[in-house]
Design a protein around this motif. Structure first.
Motif, mmCIF file in Angstrom:
data_model
loop_
_atom_site.group_PDB
_atom_site.id
_atom_site.type_symbol
_atom_site.label_atom_id
_atom_site.label_comp_id
_atom_site.label_asym_id
_atom_site.label_seq_id
_atom_site.Cartn_x
_atom_site.Cartn_y
_atom_site.Cartn_z
ATOM 1 N N MET A 262 0.826 -1.208 0.000
ATOM 2 C CA MET A 262 0.000 0.000 0.000
ATOM 3 C C MET A 262 0.865 1.266 0.000
ATOM 4 O O MET A 262 0.627 2.209 -0.757
ATOM 5 N N GLU A 263 1.877 1.284 0.854
ATOM 6 C CA GLU A 263 2.729 2.468 0.982
ATOM 7 C C GLU A 263 3.462 2.742 -0.323
ATOM 8 O O GLU A 263 3.562 3.896 -0.764
ATOM 9 N N THR A 264 3.989 1.684 -0.946
ATOM 10 C CA THR A 264 4.699 1.850 -2.216
ATOM 11 C C THR A 264 3.755 2.332 -3.310
ATOM 12 O O THR A 264 4.097 3.210 -4.117
ATOM 13 N N PHE A 265 2.540 1.757 -3.318
ATOM 14 C CA PHE A 265 1.563 2.138 -4.331
ATOM 15 C C PHE A 265 1.305 3.640 -4.321
ATOM 16 O O PHE A 265 1.253 4.287 -5.372
ATOM 17 N N TYR A 266 1.161 4.219 -3.134
ATOM 18 C CA TYR A 266 0.850 5.640 -3.046
ATOM 19 C C TYR A 266 2.042 6.548 -3.342
ATOM 20 O O TYR A 266 1.897 7.772 -3.377
ATOM 21 N N SER A 267 3.205 5.955 -3.584
ATOM 22 C CA SER A 267 4.381 6.746 -3.966
ATOM 23 C C SER A 267 4.614 6.730 -5.477
ATOM 24 O O SER A 267 5.513 7.398 -5.975
ATOM 25 N N LEU A 268 3.785 5.979 -6.228
ATOM 26 C CA LEU A 268 4.001 5.791 -7.665
ATOM 27 C C LEU A 268 3.466 6.976 -8.470
ATOM 28 O O LEU A 268 2.486 7.626 -8.094
ATOM 29 N N THR A 269 4.121 7.217 -9.591
ATOM 30 C CA THR A 269 3.628 8.190 -10.563
ATOM 31 C C THR A 269 2.928 7.436 -11.694
ATOM 32 O O THR A 269 2.979 6.207 -11.773
ATOM 33 N N GLU A 270 2.299 8.183 -12.586
ATOM 34 C CA GLU A 270 1.617 7.537 -13.706
ATOM 35 C C GLU A 270 2.619 6.809 -14.605
ATOM 36 O O GLU A 270 2.323 5.724 -15.130
ATOM 37 N N ASN A 271 3.814 7.394 -14.760
ATOM 38 C CA ASN A 271 4.850 6.714 -15.549
ATOM 39 C C ASN A 271 5.302 5.425 -14.869
ATOM 40 O O ASN A 271 5.575 4.424 -15.544
ATOM 41 N N ASN A 272 5.398 5.460 -13.507
ATOM 42 C CA ASN A 272 5.750 4.244 -12.769
ATOM 43 C C ASN A 272 4.721 3.153 -13.035
ATOM 44 O O ASN A 272 5.079 1.985 -13.247
ATOM 45 N N LEU A 273 3.440 3.522 -13.031
ATOM 46 C CA LEU A 273 2.377 2.550 -13.262
ATOM 47 C C LEU A 273 2.496 1.939 -14.660
ATOM 48 O O LEU A 273 2.287 0.733 -14.851
ATOM 49 N N LYS A 274 2.857 2.778 -15.620
ATOM 50 C CA LYS A 274 3.025 2.286 -16.980
ATOM 51 C C LYS A 274 4.193 1.309 -17.060
ATOM 52 O O LYS A 274 4.107 0.258 -17.718
ATOM 53 N N ASP A 275 5.292 1.633 -16.351
ATOM 54 C CA ASP A 275 6.466 0.754 -16.342
ATOM 55 C C ASP A 275 6.145 -0.586 -15.685
ATOM 56 O O ASP A 275 6.691 -1.626 -16.074
ATOM 57 N N ILE A 276 5.293 -0.554 -14.658
ATOM 58 C CA ILE A 276 4.924 -1.789 -13.960
ATOM 59 C C ILE A 276 4.124 -2.716 -14.872
ATOM 60 O O ILE A 276 4.203 -3.941 -14.754
ATOM 61 N N GLY A 277 3.370 -2.110 -15.809
ATOM 62 C CA GLY A 277 2.597 -2.936 -16.735
ATOM 63 C C GLY A 277 1.145 -2.546 -16.865
ATOM 64 O O GLY A 277 0.358 -3.271 -17.488
ATOM 65 N N VAL A 278 0.776 -1.402 -16.269
ATOM 66 C CA VAL A 278 -0.602 -0.911 -16.400
ATOM 67 C C VAL A 278 -0.654 -0.117 -17.703
ATOM 68 O O VAL A 278 -0.473 1.110 -17.727
ATOM 69 N N ILE A 279 -0.898 -0.813 -18.810
ATOM 70 C CA ILE A 279 -0.800 -0.219 -20.137
ATOM 71 C C ILE A 279 -2.070 0.546 -20.503
ATOM 72 O O ILE A 279 -1.999 1.648 -21.061
ATOM 73 N N ARG A 280 -3.218 -0.011 -20.177
ATOM 74 C CA ARG A 280 -4.470 0.628 -20.558
ATOM 75 C C ARG A 280 -4.648 1.951 -19.828
ATOM 76 O O ARG A 280 -4.420 2.043 -18.604
#
Length: 314
Positions: A262-280
């Motif tokens: 949870m803590e890591t999730f709230y530190s992510l940017t939109e680019n981080n999410l894209k790098d993780i694999g959230v493509i849509r």
């Protein structure tokens, strides 16, 4: 009493200090009348610091009505004695007939002020069954005050004498269980639950005792409350539950494999999410919006995430 002659002695070592020739100290006489006319201690200060003699002499003077008067903050000597836990003075004032029902400018009674320091003896002196659930201007009863200071003895006393564990504060909708959850005192939480405190009550900000304990990192209290809140569909707000509430469970395995909490999730940017694999774009925007809300302290509340609590909140 003696002193050393500093002109003849050097203090380079402890041994030289011991060997130093000592001379008698000559005491100077002090005029006993030097303090004549100094201002006497006032009754409020006396009650606050526990000066029993001043209060006793005031009671036996022709001006004993002062002990019923309030200062500019609306405090009486009894209130000060209760707040500072001077039970002898409290007992003396009550035996003289001072009203235990009185209030200061913010609506606090002597019982509330005694609860702050948690002395069961003082509480017993000012307790009356008809004032135990009175509230101040915030909507706090004596139990709120005891819980806010984590005074377990006071909490036990008040619960034993019928304190209402499900009162709601007027300023924010908090309950004593929410206050206890924020304080981190597991023993107090346990006592309140045993007395019937409802862990599913929701504040005006949409928080429950569970979500408050979770936000402060008191996970032992979270577990205790989650077990008690058996009818709550979201007893613990974690990343899995968050994704479930956002209808993003397809992405849960992706974050789980990368050990993102949870803590890591709230530190992510939109680019981080894209790098993780959230493509849509749609799911990524939903996650980014949730993160932004958290950072701006408008994080999704427990009531917004839990369907059962949401119905209570709405």
């Amino acid at each position: 009493m003696a002193y050393y002659n500093s002109d003849e002695c050097t203090l380079n070592t402890l041994w030289e200090t011991v060997k130093c020739e000592r001379q008698l100290f000559v005491q100077m006489p002090v005029d006993k009348n030097v303090f004549t006319g100094a201002p006497a201690i006032d009754i409020y200060t006396a009650a606050n610091i526990g000066d029993y003699d001043v209060i006793y002499h005031a009671l036996n003077s022709n001006d004993n009505g002062r002990l019923l008067m309030k200062n500019v903050s609306g405090w009486t000597p009894l209130m000060y004695a209760c707040y500072s836990d001077h039970d002898r003075i409290v007992q003396l004032l009550i035996s003289w007939g001072v009203d235990v029902h009185d209030r200061n400018n913010v609506g606090e009674t002597p019982l509330m002020l005694a609860a702050l320091n948690g002395n069961a003896k003082t509480l017993g002196l000012v307790y009356k069954d008809y004032i135990i659930n009175l509230t101040d201007k915030r909507g706090w009863s004596a139990l709120f005050h005891a819980v806010s200071r984590r005074r377990q003895n006071a909490v036990a006393f008040l619960l034993k004498h019928g304190a209402d564990v499900n009162l709601v504060a007027r300023d924010n909708g908090n309950t004593v269980l929410m206050i206890a959850a924020a304080s981190g005192k597991a023993g107090v939480v346990k006592m309140l639950l045993a007395a019937g405190a409802d862990p599913c009550k929701v504040s005006w900000e949409g928080e429950t005792a569970i979500s408050i304990a979770h936000s402060y990192g008191f996970f032992d209290i979270v577990r205790m409350l989650s077990f008690s809140a058996r009818f709550c569909e979201l007893p613990l707000i974690d990343l899995h539950n968050l994704f479930s509430s956002l209808e993003l469970m397809d992405y849960w395995p992706l974050f789980q494999r990368q050990n993102i909490d949870m803590e890591t999730f709230y530190s992510l940017t939109e680019n981080n999410l894209k790098d993780i694999g959230v493509i849509r774009m749609g799911p990524r925007k939903k996650m980014a919006s949730t993160i932004l809300q958290w950072r701006e302290q408008r994080r999704p509340s427990h009531a917004q995430l839990c369907p059962v609590c949401q119905r209570q909140y709405l």
